[in-house]
Enzyme design. Structure first.
Site, PDB file in Angstrom:
ATOM      1  N   LYS A 130       1.330  14.603   5.855  1.00  0.00           N
ATOM      2  CA  LYS A 130       1.417  14.086   7.115  1.00  0.00           C
ATOM      3  C   LYS A 130       0.274  13.327   7.318  1.00  0.00           C
ATOM      4  CE  LYS A 130       0.817  15.044  12.123  1.00  0.00           C
ATOM      5  NZ  LYS A 130       0.539  16.084  13.009  1.00  0.00           N
ATOM      6  N   LYS A 158      -1.154  13.869  25.286  1.00  0.00           N
ATOM      7  CA  LYS A 158      -2.204  14.881  25.266  1.00  0.00           C
ATOM      8  C   LYS A 158      -3.209  15.068  26.399  1.00  0.00           C
ATOM      9  CE  LYS A 158      -2.034  15.398  20.311  1.00  0.00           C
ATOM     10  NZ  LYS A 158      -1.371  16.612  20.048  1.00  0.00           N
ATOM     11  N   ASP A 172      -5.746  14.115  12.348  1.00  0.00           N
ATOM     12  CA  ASP A 172      -4.270  14.684  12.180  1.00  0.00           C
ATOM     13  C   ASP A 172      -3.647  14.125  11.084  1.00  0.00           C
ATOM     14  OD1 ASP A 172      -1.978  16.134  13.398  1.00  0.00           O
ATOM     15  OD2 ASP A 172      -1.323  14.516  14.660  1.00  0.00           O
ATOM     16  N   ASP A 199       5.100  14.071  21.206  1.00  0.00           N
ATOM     17  CA  ASP A 199       3.679  14.818  20.489  1.00  0.00           C
ATOM     18  C   ASP A 199       4.359  15.608  19.439  1.00  0.00           C
ATOM     19  OD1 ASP A 199       1.157  15.135  20.293  1.00  0.00           O
ATOM     20  OD2 ASP A 199       1.033  16.755  21.525  1.00  0.00           O
ATOM     21  N   GLU A 213       5.434  14.805  16.690  1.00  0.00           N
ATOM     22  CA  GLU A 213       5.741  13.506  15.756  1.00  0.00           C
ATOM     23  C   GLU A 213       5.425  13.742  14.337  1.00  0.00           C
ATOM     24  OE1 GLU A 213       1.729  13.756  15.311  1.00  0.00           O
ATOM     25  OE2 GLU A 213       2.653  14.322  17.177  1.00  0.00           O
ATOM     26  N   ARG A 265       6.494  16.014  12.398  1.00  0.00           N
ATOM     27  CA  ARG A 265       7.813  16.426  11.812  1.00  0.00           C
ATOM     28  C   ARG A 265       8.591  15.334  11.381  1.00  0.00           C
ATOM     29  NH1 ARG A 265       8.654  20.721  16.319  1.00  0.00           N
ATOM     30  NH2 ARG A 265       6.612  20.525  15.995  1.00  0.00           N
TER      31      ARG A 265
END
EC number: 3.4.11.1
Length: 503
Positions: free
Chosen positions: A269, A281, A292, A351, A353, A355
């Site tokens: 990811k 967020k 992330d 949020d 996202e 996946r």
């Protein structure tokens, strides 16, 4: 950034040479507090050993005692490092001892390490692991600082530290270190990527960094938004539509195995910044969402490591790169997108996202390469941090053998995994009345529900999902890492490949 230490290996110095040594010398002492003859050669006046009882130094693991300008020598410092039980030093212990040495370097620029220990037989791999620990602990990300802190105890960045490790088998150590250094370079690359600010490292820039692996012999393809749209990657592209920074997918191939052997695959990811989208967020802590993309960083670092050490395996690394931002085009809660698999997804939380990115990346990987297995890595859920804290990553898998091998590799490298459940009871929680599935479930079991979502995109291929949200960034400092971005996953997966999948 401070330049990395320069490391060389040599035989033990003759007593006369040792007595005339300048700079800083590190020696090891087991838990009986004694020094070897090779170590004593640097302390003819026994100044260091006389200091042991005064300093209450017993040789306990990672204990440190030092003497400044010891009598009868030309040294600046003579430092003893405790090694604990001499007979019980494994790979990770040597890494930690190397890290302890790195933490004690201060401003030294000319350093000798006497790798001899009463009661232990130290081979080339041990020496290489100690050197690797020095490199891991020496890493710092300060490239954007224009001046040093006044209390910075590190050496002058214009004078890189030169470290000579004296060992019984310098040739063996040099050979083993060439292999270990390749892996460490992969870890440090992953740390660099996670630590970079998002204004510098967006999807396009990350893809360019992946492209640089071509110099090591990795085949790299970069898919643009146009190409991904043609492939039907509506799940991934839906995440990206709120950002002016275009999405990319980097497809990396290392073909070091036999031509007839099918590949193994790793998928990451790569959300280079995550605002949460319209499901915004909180502002507090949002700056951490530059990390992330820790899963994509780990996969890129792994591909670097495998190529640099010429791993005898065929390996595919795929990273989905997007920025989850907010503008008038951003995805809305309630939108329904069609993934590459043809399955439709009701996006109830923008949020959740990661996946969505992985759904298309996993399907593409499986459809194109038919790998023996797929392992994906992602900073996917805060729920895994609630469940496991910051010392273990979550392991989910549809295949017991793969899960067991991953867990063993994690234990060996101390990048530890804890297996979590999957099951039909959880899977039904993502069924949707409006689409084939929704991207969130109920209030409980968030990390499990995310894994169940991913499992819908892997068919029957052996697969594992590593949720590294608690370990890839902001994890507790250790003897071998003081960096916010840890590089978690590179050593773990290199060990998996090395132990089970090289021809």
């Amino acid at each position: 950034m401070n330049p990395r230490p320069s490391i060389a290996f040599a035989k033990f110095a003759a007593p006369q040479t040792a007595a005339n040594r300048k700079g800083t010398v590190f020696v090891l002492s087991a838990d009986d507090g004694g020094l070897s003859d090779a170590a004593r050669a640097y302390d003819p006046g026994k100044t260091l050993e006389r200091a042991f009882p005064v300093a209450e130094f017993t040789g306990k693991f990672a204990g440190v005692v030092e003497i400044l300008a010891p009598e009868g020598t030309s040294l600046d410092r003579l430092v003893a490092i405790g090694a604990g039980k001499a007979a019980g030093l494994d790979e990770y212990a040597w890494l930690k001892l190397g890290g302890t040495i790195a933490a004690s370097l201060r401003k030294a620029t000319d350093v000798a390490v006497v790798l001899d220990l009463v009661g232990a037989s130290i081979d080339g791999k041990d020496a290489a692991n100690l050197a690797a620990g020095i490199l891991l602990r020496s890493y710092s990300f300060d490239k954007y600082k224009t001046s040093k802190d006044k209390d910075d105890a590190k050496a002058d960045p214009k004078k890189p530290v030169k470290i000579t490790i004296h060992t019984a088998d310098p040739a063996g150590a040099k050979k083993a270190f060439a292999d270990a250094e390749a892996v460490i370079d992969g870890v440090l690359l992953a740390r660099d990527l996670v630590n970079e600010p998002a204004n510098i490292l967006g999807p396009v820039e990350f893809a360019a960094r992946a492209k640089e692996l071509e110099t090591l012999g990795v085949k790299v393809e970069i898919l643009t938004e146009k190409e991904m749209k043609k492939l039907g990657m509506g799940s991934l592209l839906g995440v990206a539509q709120g950002s002016p920074r275009g999405a990319r997918m980097a497809v990396m191939q290392w073909n070091g195995g036999k031509p007839k052997d099918g590949p193994i695959a790793f998928v990451g990811k790569g959300v280079t910044f995550d605002t949460g989208g319209n499901s915004m967020k909180p502002a507090s802590g949002m700056e951490d969402m530059k990390g992330d993309m820790g899963g994509a960083a780990a996969v890129t670092g792994l591909m670097h490591a495998l190529a640099a050490r010429k791993a005898k395996a065929n390996v595919v690394g795929i990273i989905g790169l997007v920025e989850n931002a907010v503008d008038g085009h951003a995805q809305r809660p309630g939108d329904i997108v069609t993934s590459m698999s043809g399955q439709t997804i009701e996006v109830l939380n923008t949020d959740a996202e990661g996946r969505l990115v992985l759904a298309d990346a996993l399907w593409y990987c499986n459809d194109r390469f038919q790998p023996k297995f797929m392992v994906n890595l992602a900073t996917l859920t805060g729920a895994i941090m609630v469940a496991l804290g910051l010392h273990y990553a979550g392991l989910f898998s549809n295949n017991d053998e793969l899960a067991e091998r991953l867990a063993a590799a994690g234990q060996a490298t101390q990048e530890r995994l804890w297996r979590m459940p999957l099951g039909a009871e959880y899977d039904k929680l993502i069924d949707s009345k409006n689409a084939d599935m929704k991207n969130i479930g109920g209030r409980y079991g968030g990390a499990i529900i995310a894994a169940q979502f991913l499992q819908r995109f892997v068919k029957d291929t052996p697969w594992a999902h590593l949720d590294i949200a608690g370990t890839a960034m902001g994890s507790p400092s250790s003897e071998i890492n003081q960096s916010w971005g840890s590089g978690f996953g590179v050593r773990l997966l290199d060990r998996l490949v090395r132990d089970h999948y090289e021809s």
